[in-house]
Write an enzyme that holds these catalytic residues in place. Structure first.
Site, PDB file in Angstrom:
ATOM      1  N   LYS A  10       0.861  -1.205   0.000  1.00 23.89           N
ATOM      2  CA  LYS A  10       0.000   0.000   0.000  1.00 23.89           C
ATOM      3  C   LYS A  10       0.886   1.240   0.000  1.00 23.89           C
ATOM      4  O   LYS A  10       2.038   1.197   0.435  1.00 23.89           O
ATOM      5  CB  LYS A  10      -0.947   0.023   1.200  1.00 23.89           C
ATOM      6  CG  LYS A  10      -0.276   0.048   2.591  1.00 23.89           C
ATOM      7  CD  LYS A  10       0.212   1.409   3.048  1.00 23.89           C
ATOM      8  CE  LYS A  10       0.986   1.339   4.362  1.00 23.89           C
ATOM      9  NZ  LYS A  10       1.740   2.539   4.690  1.00 23.89           N
ATOM     10  N   VAL A  96      10.740  -4.906   2.836  1.00 21.91           N
ATOM     11  CA  VAL A  96      10.387  -5.000   4.268  1.00 21.91           C
ATOM     12  C   VAL A  96      10.747  -3.697   4.987  1.00 21.91           C
ATOM     13  O   VAL A  96      11.755  -3.057   4.663  1.00 21.91           O
ATOM     14  CB  VAL A  96      11.135  -6.192   4.905  1.00 21.91           C
ATOM     15  CG1 VAL A  96      10.912  -6.242   6.413  1.00 21.91           C
ATOM     16  CG2 VAL A  96      10.679  -7.496   4.263  1.00 21.91           C
ATOM     17  N   ALA A  98       9.455  -0.753   4.940  1.00 11.06           N
ATOM     18  CA  ALA A  98       9.625   0.279   3.911  1.00 11.06           C
ATOM     19  C   ALA A  98       8.548   1.351   3.959  1.00 11.06           C
ATOM     20  O   ALA A  98       8.596   2.316   3.208  1.00 11.06           O
ATOM     21  CB  ALA A  98       9.612  -0.396   2.533  1.00 11.06           C
ATOM     22  N   GLY A 102       3.936  -4.209   4.005  1.00  8.03           N
ATOM     23  CA  GLY A 102       4.057  -5.602   3.555  1.00  8.03           C
ATOM     24  C   GLY A 102       3.678  -6.610   4.624  1.00  8.03           C
ATOM     25  O   GLY A 102       2.958  -7.581   4.342  1.00  8.03           O
ATOM     26  N   GLY A 103       4.137  -6.418   5.840  1.00  8.19           N
ATOM     27  CA  GLY A 103       3.833  -7.358   6.921  1.00  8.19           C
ATOM     28  C   GLY A 103       2.340  -7.365   7.238  1.00  8.19           C
ATOM     29  O   GLY A 103       1.731  -8.425   7.417  1.00  8.19           O
ATOM     30  N   SER A 105      -0.023  -6.602   5.212  1.00  5.35           N
ATOM     31  CA  SER A 105      -0.742  -7.189   4.083  1.00  5.35           C
ATOM     32  C   SER A 105      -0.652  -8.722   4.133  1.00  5.35           C
ATOM     33  O   SER A 105      -1.631  -9.417   3.831  1.00  5.35           O
ATOM     34  CB  SER A 105      -0.160  -6.642   2.774  1.00  5.35           C
ATOM     35  OG  SER A 105      -1.019  -6.906   1.717  1.00  5.35           O
ATOM     36  N   ASP A 137      -2.365  -1.136  10.388  1.00  6.22           N
ATOM     37  CA  ASP A 137      -2.594  -1.170   8.935  1.00  6.22           C
ATOM     38  C   ASP A 137      -3.328  -2.434   8.479  1.00  6.22           C
ATOM     39  O   ASP A 137      -3.726  -2.522   7.311  1.00  6.22           O
ATOM     40  CB  ASP A 137      -1.250  -1.099   8.179  1.00  6.22           C
ATOM     41  CG  ASP A 137      -0.696   0.318   8.122  1.00  6.22           C
ATOM     42  OD1 ASP A 137      -1.452   1.266   8.396  1.00  6.22           O
ATOM     43  OD2 ASP A 137       0.494   0.465   7.806  1.00  6.22           O
TER      44      ASP A 137
HETATM   45  P1  ATP Z   1       5.021  -0.607   9.802  1.00  7.58           P
HETATM   46  O1  ATP Z   1       4.837   0.810   9.362  1.00  7.58           O
HETATM   47  O2  ATP Z   1       3.758  -1.245  10.315  1.00  7.58           O
HETATM   48  O3  ATP Z   1       6.217  -0.812  10.712  1.00  7.58           O
HETATM   49  P2  ATP Z   1       6.155  -1.213   7.208  1.00  7.58           P
HETATM   50  O4  ATP Z   1       5.205  -1.093   6.090  1.00  7.58           O
HETATM   51  O5  ATP Z   1       7.138  -0.100   7.346  1.00  7.58           O
HETATM   52  O6  ATP Z   1       5.325  -1.450   8.503  1.00  7.58           O
HETATM   53  P3  ATP Z   1       6.711  -4.071   7.133  1.00  7.58           P
HETATM   54  O7  ATP Z   1       7.336  -4.641   5.911  1.00  7.58           O
HETATM   55  O8  ATP Z   1       5.304  -4.400   7.397  1.00  7.58           O
HETATM   56  O9  ATP Z   1       7.002  -2.523   7.107  1.00  7.58           O
HETATM   57  O10 ATP Z   1       7.642  -4.532   8.383  1.00  7.58           O
HETATM   58  C1  ATP Z   1       7.560  -3.951   9.643  1.00  7.58           C
HETATM   59  C2  ATP Z   1       8.201  -4.873  10.664  1.00  7.58           C
HETATM   60  O11 ATP Z   1       7.424  -6.042  10.799  1.00  7.58           O
HETATM   61  C3  ATP Z   1       9.612  -5.326  10.295  1.00  7.58           C
HETATM   62  O12 ATP Z   1      10.438  -5.039  11.398  1.00  7.58           O
HETATM   63  C4  ATP Z   1       9.509  -6.823  10.101  1.00  7.58           C
HETATM   64  O13 ATP Z   1      10.601  -7.527  10.638  1.00  7.58           O
HETATM   65  C5  ATP Z   1       8.241  -7.206  10.846  1.00  7.58           C
HETATM   66  N1  ATP Z   1       7.489  -8.283  10.181  1.00  7.58           N
HETATM   67  C6  ATP Z   1       6.841  -9.269  10.793  1.00  7.58           C
HETATM   68  N2  ATP Z   1       6.228 -10.070   9.924  1.00  7.58           N
HETATM   69  C7  ATP Z   1       6.485  -9.595   8.685  1.00  7.58           C
HETATM   70  C8  ATP Z   1       6.121 -10.007   7.376  1.00  7.58           C
HETATM   71  N3  ATP Z   1       5.363 -11.077   7.143  1.00  7.58           N
HETATM   72  N4  ATP Z   1       6.546  -9.256   6.351  1.00  7.58           N
HETATM   73  C9  ATP Z   1       7.292  -8.143   6.576  1.00  7.58           C
HETATM   74  N5  ATP Z   1       7.679  -7.725   7.797  1.00  7.58           N
HETATM   75  C10 ATP Z   1       7.281  -8.432   8.858  1.00  7.58           C
END
Ligand code: ATP
Length: 284
Positions: A10, A96, A98, A102-103, A105, A137
């Site tokens: 997203k 990840v 970012a 992604g997590g 989702s 999210d």
């Molecule tokens: P947020 O803003 O919620 O922190 P994000 O969009 O910046 O999320 P994500 O890729 O969701 O980033 O990862 C956030 C954290 O969640 C990372 O530290 C990662 O290690 C952890 N995490 C746990 N499960 C997952 C997964 N299935 N995919 C990605 N990250 C994950």
């Protein structure tokens, strides 16, 4: 039995927080859209053993209860007293940590998949409320597409799909801690983007209005700590983006273009100095 669910990234076309709640959580006022860059999440039920197992091809993501996909399976298994186990295999394509969700989702994909496999009969609204226990999210990711997100993340209002546009994602090689950025929110100085104007632009299918009203209240906080953010944003605007901003708490920047050729040229130029660059389109 198994299913494969797509778990799209997203971006936040608009991100604002008007205030925080007494418990310290933030109230959100956001416009999010999913894009066609996605993880693939295979969810298989295991009748013989109640354990939950997660496998990913990322090499560094946790496979245990720290994985948001694991947490999604656990929450449904516990709440509905399910004695089956679950094996989850994630092909990670979304960068990840970012700001691309992604997590969350992946977790939403597991909620949707197990809702079908276990025939729980939950509506998207019910799954969204459960998803909030995992991350703010997740409720949005349960719905996907384009939506106005309010409350602590659980009030989701789907919006009409956007007119055609191309989006360039650029993720610099820096690590941003989401809690670290959220702790720095200062409501005395926060500049609030025009989310109402953005919603009007989307409802009227008025792209210039959408581009003019996009904004992320958290961008100055992350940009203040990481100069790469402003640097990449300036490049994107110089390369002819109609608008450019940070997604979530960063560090990914995105540029929106109304012409594919311009977006493609921007990808080629930004690849020269940015770690990861993708050309994507909003999902409808
Ligand atoms: P947020 O803003 O919620 O922190 P994000 O969009 O910046 O999320 P994500 O890729 O969701 O980033 O990862 C956030 C954290 O969640 C990372 O530290 C990662 O290690 C952890 N995490 C746990 N499960 C997952 C997964 N299935 N995919 C990605 N990250 C994950």
């Amino acid at each position: 039995m198994k299913v494969v669910e797509k778990a799209p990234a997203k971006i936040n076309l608009g991100l604002d927080t008007p205030y925080h709640h007494r418990d310290g959580t933030l109230e959100w006022n956001m416009v999010m859209t999913s894009v066609d860059l996605a993880d693939y999440v295979e969810i298989a039920t295991e009748p013989k053993h109640p354990r939950i197992r997660v496998f990913t091809d990322s090499g560094f993501l946790p496979n245990d209860q720290r994985n948001l996909a694991y947490q999604a399976a656990r929450v449904l298994q516990t709440r509905f007293h399910i004695h089956e186990g679950v094996t989850i295999r994630i092909q990670k394509r979304v960068p990840v940590a970012a700001g691309l969700g992604g997590g969350s989702s992946d977790a939403a994909a597991v909620l949707r998949g197990l809702n079908n496999l276990w025939q729980l009969g939950l509506s998207l609204a019910e799954l969204a409320v459960i998803g909030l226990e995992i991350d703010s999210d997740v409720p949005y990711c349960v719905y996907g597409c384009i939506a106005h997100v309010q409350g602590r993340g659980e009030i989701i209002t789907p919006l009409p799909k956007l007119p055609p546009m191309w989006i360039v994602l650029a993720k610099p090689k820096i690590s941003v801690s989401t809690p670290g950025i959220l702790r720095r929110v200062d409501y005395q100085t926060l500049e609030h983007p025009d989310i109402a104007g953005l919603l009007t632009g989307i409802r009227d299918q008025d792209l210039p209005q959408v581009f003019a009203t996009m904004g992320n209240a958290l961008e100055p906080i992350t940009a203040n700590r990481f100069p790469e953010i402003s640097h990449i944003k300036t490049k994107m605007l110089n390369f002819g983006a109609s608008a450019a901003q940070m997604s979530g708490t960063g560090p990914t920047l995105f540029a929106v273009c109304d012409k594919q050729s311009r977006a493609q040229r921007m990808v080629n130029s930004i690849r020269g100095f940015c770690h990861e660059v993708y050309l994507v389109r909003p999902l409808s």
